[in-house]
Design a protein around this motif. Structure first.
Motif, PDB file in Angstrom:
ATOM      1  N   UNK A 166       0.889  -1.163  -0.004  1.00  0.00           N
ATOM      2  CA  UNK A 166      -0.186  -0.029  -0.049  1.00  0.00           C
ATOM      3  C   UNK A 166       0.795   1.389  -0.058  1.00  0.00           C
ATOM      4  N   UNK A 167       0.733   2.083  -1.016  1.00  0.00           N
ATOM      5  CA  UNK A 167       1.451   3.366  -1.097  1.00  0.00           C
ATOM      6  C   UNK A 167       0.710   4.562  -0.291  1.00  0.00           C
ATOM      7  N   UNK A 168       1.395   5.519   0.059  1.00  0.00           N
ATOM      8  CA  UNK A 168       0.686   6.642   0.827  1.00  0.00           C
ATOM      9  C   UNK A 168      -0.410   7.249   0.169  1.00  0.00           C
ATOM     10  N   UNK A 169      -0.613   6.970  -1.267  1.00  0.00           N
ATOM     11  CA  UNK A 169      -1.746   7.743  -1.874  1.00  0.00           C
ATOM     12  C   UNK A 169      -2.900   6.743  -2.036  1.00  0.00           C
ATOM     13  N   UNK A 170      -2.909   5.657  -1.480  1.00  0.00           N
ATOM     14  CA  UNK A 170      -3.651   4.532  -1.208  1.00  0.00           C
ATOM     15  C   UNK A 170      -3.544   3.749  -2.589  1.00  0.00           C
ATOM     16  N   UNK A 171      -2.766   4.064  -3.382  1.00  0.00           N
ATOM     17  CA  UNK A 171      -2.536   2.994  -4.316  1.00  0.00           C
ATOM     18  C   UNK A 171      -2.215   1.737  -3.691  1.00  0.00           C
ATOM     19  N   UNK A 172      -2.429   0.472  -4.423  1.00  0.00           N
ATOM     20  CA  UNK A 172      -2.164  -0.678  -3.707  1.00  0.00           C
ATOM     21  C   UNK A 172      -1.785  -1.534  -5.181  1.00  0.00           C
ATOM     22  N   UNK A 173      -0.786  -2.456  -4.720  1.00  0.00           N
ATOM     23  CA  UNK A 173      -0.052  -3.383  -5.682  1.00  0.00           C
ATOM     24  C   UNK A 173      -0.321  -4.853  -4.926  1.00  0.00           C
ATOM     25  N   UNK A 174      -0.688  -5.767  -5.759  1.00  0.00           N
ATOM     26  CA  UNK A 174      -0.717  -7.120  -5.043  1.00  0.00           C
ATOM     27  C   UNK A 174      -0.201  -7.975  -6.169  1.00  0.00           C
ATOM     28  N   UNK A 175       0.353  -9.229  -5.692  1.00  0.00           N
ATOM     29  CA  UNK A 175       0.816 -10.183  -6.622  1.00  0.00           C
ATOM     30  C   UNK A 175       0.073 -11.520  -6.723  1.00  0.00           C
ATOM     31  N   UNK A 176      -0.161 -12.251  -7.849  1.00  0.00           N
ATOM     32  CA  UNK A 176      -1.039 -13.249  -7.640  1.00  0.00           C
ATOM     33  C   UNK A 176      -0.310 -14.223  -8.767  1.00  0.00           C
ATOM     34  N   UNK A 177      -0.137 -15.496  -8.083  1.00  0.00           N
ATOM     35  CA  UNK A 177       0.709 -16.540  -8.456  1.00  0.00           C
ATOM     36  C   UNK A 177      -0.260 -17.213  -9.632  1.00  0.00           C
ATOM     37  N   UNK A 178       0.649 -17.805 -10.689  1.00  0.00           N
ATOM     38  CA  UNK A 178      -0.028 -18.557 -11.720  1.00  0.00           C
ATOM     39  C   UNK A 178       1.058 -19.452 -12.225  1.00  0.00           C
ATOM     40  N   UNK A 179       0.612 -20.714 -12.739  1.00  0.00           N
ATOM     41  CA  UNK A 179       1.485 -21.686 -13.196  1.00  0.00           C
ATOM     42  C   UNK A 179       1.650 -21.904 -14.574  1.00  0.00           C
ATOM     43  N   UNK A 180       3.005 -21.890 -15.318  1.00  0.00           N
ATOM     44  CA  UNK A 180       2.925 -22.219 -16.694  1.00  0.00           C
ATOM     45  C   UNK A 180       3.498 -23.466 -16.759  1.00  0.00           C
ATOM     46  N   UNK A 181       3.886 -24.407 -15.923  1.00  0.00           N
ATOM     47  CA  UNK A 181       4.645 -25.372 -16.207  1.00  0.00           C
ATOM     48  C   UNK A 181       3.975 -26.493 -16.802  1.00  0.00           C
ATOM     49  N   UNK A 182       2.488 -26.824 -16.637  1.00  0.00           N
ATOM     50  CA  UNK A 182       1.539 -27.751 -17.155  1.00  0.00           C
ATOM     51  C   UNK A 182       1.657 -27.279 -18.721  1.00  0.00           C
ATOM     52  N   UNK A 183       1.203 -28.426 -19.598  1.00  0.00           N
ATOM     53  CA  UNK A 183       1.106 -28.299 -21.195  1.00  0.00           C
ATOM     54  C   UNK A 183      -0.249 -27.754 -21.422  1.00  0.00           C
ATOM     55  N   UNK A 184      -0.453 -26.336 -21.110  1.00  0.00           N
ATOM     56  CA  UNK A 184      -1.680 -25.584 -21.099  1.00  0.00           C
ATOM     57  C   UNK A 184      -2.144 -25.528 -22.450  1.00  0.00           C
ATOM     58  N   UNK A 185      -3.421 -25.829 -22.679  1.00  0.00           N
ATOM     59  CA  UNK A 185      -4.288 -25.516 -23.853  1.00  0.00           C
ATOM     60  C   UNK A 185      -4.742 -24.011 -23.654  1.00  0.00           C
ATOM     61  N   UNK A 186      -4.747 -23.066 -24.559  1.00  0.00           N
ATOM     62  CA  UNK A 186      -5.325 -21.761 -24.509  1.00  0.00           C
ATOM     63  C   UNK A 186      -6.457 -21.719 -23.527  1.00  0.00           C
ATOM     64  N   UNK A 187      -7.390 -22.419 -23.807  1.00  0.00           N
ATOM     65  CA  UNK A 187      -8.633 -22.421 -23.115  1.00  0.00           C
ATOM     66  C   UNK A 187      -8.540 -22.651 -21.632  1.00  0.00           C
ATOM     67  N   UNK A 188      -7.978 -23.522 -21.404  1.00  0.00           N
ATOM     68  CA  UNK A 188      -7.643 -24.046 -19.633  1.00  0.00           C
ATOM     69  C   UNK A 188      -6.718 -22.999 -19.138  1.00  0.00           C
ATOM     70  N   UNK A 189      -5.701 -22.362 -19.823  1.00  0.00           N
ATOM     71  CA  UNK A 189      -4.741 -21.458 -19.269  1.00  0.00           C
ATOM     72  C   UNK A 189      -5.761 -19.903 -19.054  1.00  0.00           C
ATOM     73  N   UNK A 190      -6.782 -19.611 -20.049  1.00  0.00           N
ATOM     74  CA  UNK A 190      -7.271 -18.559 -19.724  1.00  0.00           C
ATOM     75  C   UNK A 190      -8.379 -18.728 -18.471  1.00  0.00           C
ATOM     76  N   UNK A 191      -8.842 -19.867 -18.049  1.00  0.00           N
ATOM     77  CA  UNK A 191      -9.531 -20.061 -16.971  1.00  0.00           C
ATOM     78  C   UNK A 191      -8.450 -20.040 -15.911  1.00  0.00           C
ATOM     79  N   UNK A 192      -7.463 -20.424 -15.969  1.00  0.00           N
ATOM     80  CA  UNK A 192      -6.395 -20.616 -14.762  1.00  0.00           C
ATOM     81  C   UNK A 192      -6.280 -19.046 -14.429  1.00  0.00           C
ATOM     82  N   UNK A 193      -6.014 -18.273 -15.463  1.00  0.00           N
ATOM     83  CA  UNK A 193      -5.745 -16.766 -15.190  1.00  0.00           C
ATOM     84  C   UNK A 193      -6.726 -16.011 -14.683  1.00  0.00           C
ATOM     85  N   UNK A 194      -8.009 -16.384 -15.002  1.00  0.00           N
ATOM     86  CA  UNK A 194      -9.072 -15.799 -14.547  1.00  0.00           C
ATOM     87  C   UNK A 194      -9.285 -16.135 -12.952  1.00  0.00           C
ATOM     88  N   UNK A 195      -9.280 -17.391 -12.565  1.00  0.00           N
ATOM     89  CA  UNK A 195      -9.182 -17.558 -11.454  1.00  0.00           C
ATOM     90  C   UNK A 195      -8.147 -17.140 -10.343  1.00  0.00           C
TER      91      UNK A 195
END
Length: 236
Positions: free
Chosen positions: A104-133
């Motif tokens: 959290x910055x003094x001007x109330x800007x916030x920054x957060x990190x969310x983890x994702x996994x690129x190791x599996x042999x993703x199909x685009x459709x499944x990776x899209x769902x993974x990122x949305x979640x």
């Protein structure tokens, strides 16, 4: 590097039930030390002199569920210029909310990190769902950066179907980057595999003006070394 030195470097971040002052390790202990040393080094955890980062204890938080045996993480809180020198910006506070690390910055800007996994042999459709979640709820005052390459995405007064389309486009670009970096790694043009550094998205939320400036910075083209220069650098 001797195992005692490796262990001392990873000690602030992991709990391995090995005495802190031990000098002679068993084969099993050496495998554990090697595993976490190789896991933490590409993430920058072992370069503790680098400005802009702080160590955050997660051993008593819900956040630790995502990090097996890891008791602390390194968090990018940003830098500032002080007396002509770049130093860590200690005014930016690290907080944990609902199992998420937030800066959290003094001007109330916030920054957060969310983890994702690129190791599996993703199909685009499944990776899209993974990122949305991984990203979760989206609002109009948001910028998402991949932390790899120059890909960023800004949502400005979006409609729900537009949000899904934009996030799917970002997911496709992330997957394309990962595939390109894998080829470059296998060809010897990169020292690290994409899964070593493509592990999370950074999400900024703030006032629209700030995010427009930030989005422009994140989208600024970056100079890449040509394959010829990369090969030449390796030979020298």
């Amino acid at each position: 590097m001797p195992y005692i030195d490796k262990y001392q470097k990873i000690l602030p971040f992991v709990k391995l039930n090995i005495p802190h002052n031990k000098k002679n390790f068993t084969k099993q202990e050496k495998r554990k030390i090697d595993y976490y040393y190789k896991l933490l080094k590409p993430k920058g955890y072992l370069n503790r002199e680098k400005e802009g980062y702080v160590i955050k204890n997660i051993s008593r938080t819900k956040y630790k569920k995502a990090f097996k045996n890891q008791k602390a993480i390194i968090v990018n809180v940003g830098t500032k210029v002080e007396n002509g020198k770049i130093t860590t910006n200690t005014k930016n506070k690290v907080k944990i909310r609902n199992g998420k690390i937030i800066v959290e910055y003094p001007d109330k800007t916030t920054k957060r990190q969310v983890a994702y996994n690129i190791i599996p042999d993703w199909k685009p459709k499944d990776f899209r769902k993974h990122i949305r979640e991984a990203v979760g709820k989206i609002n109009k005052n948001m910028v998402i950066a991949t932390n790899a390459g120059d890909t960023a995405l800004m949502f400005k007064n979006p409609k729900m179907h537009t949000v899904a389309e934009k996030l799917d486009d970002l997911s496709d670009r992330i997957l394309a980057m990962a595939n390109r970096y894998t080829v470059e790694f296998e060809d010897g043009e990169r020292e690290s595999a994409p899964e070593d550094f493509m592990q999370y998205l950074t999400i900024y939320e703030s006032k629209e003006g700030f995010l427009q400036d930030l989005n422009s910075q994140l989208r600024a083209p970056r100079k890449r070394k040509s394959k010829r220069k990369l090969r030449k650098g390796k030979r020298s």
